[in-house]
Design an enzyme around this catalytic site. Structure first.
Site, PDB file in Angstrom:
ATOM      1  N   ARG A  50       7.589   0.991  -9.522  1.00 21.76           N
ATOM      2  CA  ARG A  50       6.333   1.166  -8.759  1.00 21.76           C
ATOM      3  C   ARG A  50       6.281   0.189  -7.592  1.00 21.76           C
ATOM      4  O   ARG A  50       5.793   0.531  -6.511  1.00 21.76           O
ATOM      5  CB  ARG A  50       5.125   1.002  -9.684  1.00 21.76           C
ATOM      6  CG  ARG A  50       3.815   1.350  -8.976  1.00 21.76           C
ATOM      7  CD  ARG A  50       2.645   1.399  -9.923  1.00 21.76           C
ATOM      8  NE  ARG A  50       2.337   0.098 -10.489  1.00 21.76           N
ATOM      9  CZ  ARG A  50       1.441  -0.117 -11.445  1.00 21.76           C
ATOM     10  NH1 ARG A  50       0.750   0.902 -11.930  1.00 21.76           N
ATOM     11  NH2 ARG A  50       1.216  -1.308 -11.913  1.00 21.76           N
ATOM     12  N   LYS A 149      -0.005  -0.336  -4.539  1.00 23.23           N
ATOM     13  CA  LYS A 149      -0.595  -1.542  -5.130  1.00 23.23           C
ATOM     14  C   LYS A 149      -0.444  -2.659  -4.100  1.00 23.23           C
ATOM     15  O   LYS A 149       0.427  -3.527  -4.212  1.00 23.23           O
ATOM     16  CB  LYS A 149       0.092  -1.860  -6.463  1.00 23.23           C
ATOM     17  CG  LYS A 149      -0.834  -2.549  -7.439  1.00 23.23           C
ATOM     18  CD  LYS A 149      -0.330  -2.470  -8.844  1.00 23.23           C
ATOM     19  CE  LYS A 149      -0.895  -3.565  -9.719  1.00 23.23           C
ATOM     20  NZ  LYS A 149      -2.342  -3.581  -9.859  1.00 23.23           N
ATOM     21  N   GLU A 182     -11.224   5.944 -10.477  1.00 22.18           N
ATOM     22  CA  GLU A 182     -10.768   4.982 -11.490  1.00 22.18           C
ATOM     23  C   GLU A 182     -11.721   3.813 -11.483  1.00 22.18           C
ATOM     24  O   GLU A 182     -12.766   3.854 -10.835  1.00 22.18           O
ATOM     25  CB  GLU A 182      -9.330   4.537 -11.198  1.00 22.18           C
ATOM     26  CG  GLU A 182      -9.161   3.863  -9.856  1.00 22.18           C
ATOM     27  CD  GLU A 182      -7.767   3.298  -9.605  1.00 22.18           C
ATOM     28  OE1 GLU A 182      -6.960   3.216 -10.540  1.00 22.18           O
ATOM     29  OE2 GLU A 182      -7.504   2.932  -8.456  1.00 22.18           O
TER      30      GLU A 182
END
Ligand code: PXG
Length: 291
Positions: A50, A149, A182
């Protein structure tokens, strides 16, 4: 504590980066939050993958291959004698000028901090959380994709402040269309009529690694799983609700915007997932120490 920066290990006092690093000046960089359990780094490969996906999305070249980043994480844990801990892996754009042009940054910096874990209070898990929807809307994926991220977490931080101001630990962020995306540092799931539901990435969710583990556990148990757009109404009328994240693991949610979820107590399906997840964390992962 020994902290890894660009191939060297520094004491806490000496672990420093430049004020000209664009990670600081512009939030130009990426990170991962990883856990170690029982002498192993949990889902390390997935976190490193990721990290590289985030890097690709922001055109940042991590100055070492996957395997070397993995080794740096494991070695930092080893040098800090970590068996159970929390690892923060950060890649910044590096030192540049006071203009935002990233081309002036010659070399990205790779930082690994491995510390003891600060666990959430046990009552969160026993009683479940009360959470609220906040006014701050999730970043548009067409502007800054929440799947990245990045070091720019202001969207999440503003939502967290609004949750705290409302007397809650966590916030639900809706996207610009009004669908649930989220929470500030966790993905969200509901259980409805035996089915497990969670918003798709296109709703503005991070591709959570804990989320992925829970989806796999559900499928293995023969449970139907769907990644579908959810409204607040869907959450209010769920049988069960829980959050997933590396830090939080799985936390039951028992109240949303004043509506009691299910029985008002952590549900049976949620508790089963908590147990299965914990078993997995104790038995799998990249070994830190030679066996
Ligand atoms: N959404 C967001 C916005 C996150 O930042 C998650 C979902 C869950 O993803 P994982 O891959 O962890 O299941 C995250 C992850 C912290 C902390 O210090 C936050 C995260 C992870 C670890 C620690 O608050 N967020």
């Amino acid at each position: 504590m020994r902290i890894y920066i660009d191939g060297k290990y520094y004491s806490e006092e000496n672990a420093k980066i430049s004020v000209f690093d664009h990670g600081l000046l512009y939030g130009d960089g990426i990170f991962e939050g990883i856990r170690a359990y029982n002498g192993r780094v949990f889902k390390l490969q997935e976190h490193i993958d990721r990290l590289f996906y985030s890097a690709k999305a922001i055109l940042l070249t991590i100055p070492m291959p996957h395997a070397e980043v993995m080794r740096a994480v494991v070695e930092t844990c080893r040098r800090n004698k970590i068996r159970d801990g929390y690892i923060r892996l950060v890649v910044t754009r590096g030192v540049g000028g006071l203009g935002l042009n990233p081309n002036k940054c010659k070399r990205p910096s790779v930082i690994v901090i491995a510390d003891r874990i600060q666990l959430y209070p046990p009552e969160f898990y026993e009683r479940g959380l009360e959470i609220i929807t906040v006014p701050t809307v999730r970043n548009l994926h067409s502007a800054l994709n929440p799947a990245i991220k990045s070091l720019n977490y202001l969207n999440n931080i503003l939502a967290k402040i609004e949750a705290n101001n409302g007397g809650c630990e966590e916030a639900i962020l809706l996207n610009a269309e009004g669908f649930v995306s989220e929470c500030t540092g966790d993905n969200i799931f509901i259980v409805k009529s035996g089915q497990l539901l969670t918003p798709p990435l296109s709703a503005g969710a991070l591709y959570g690694i804990t989320r992925g583990v829970v989806i796999d556990l559900a499928k293995k148990a023969g449970m139907s799983v769907a990644e579908s757009n959810l409204t607040r109404y869907d959450l209010f009328n769920a049988d069960e609700c829980f959050l997933t994240g590396t830090g939080a693991e799985l936390i039951p949610v028992v109240k949303i915007d004043g509506r009691v979820i299910g029985t008002g107590k952590p549900g049976r399906t949620t508790r089963t997932f908590v147990e299965k997840y914990r078993a997995l964390t104790q038995t799998t992962g990249e070994p830190i120490y030679e066996s």
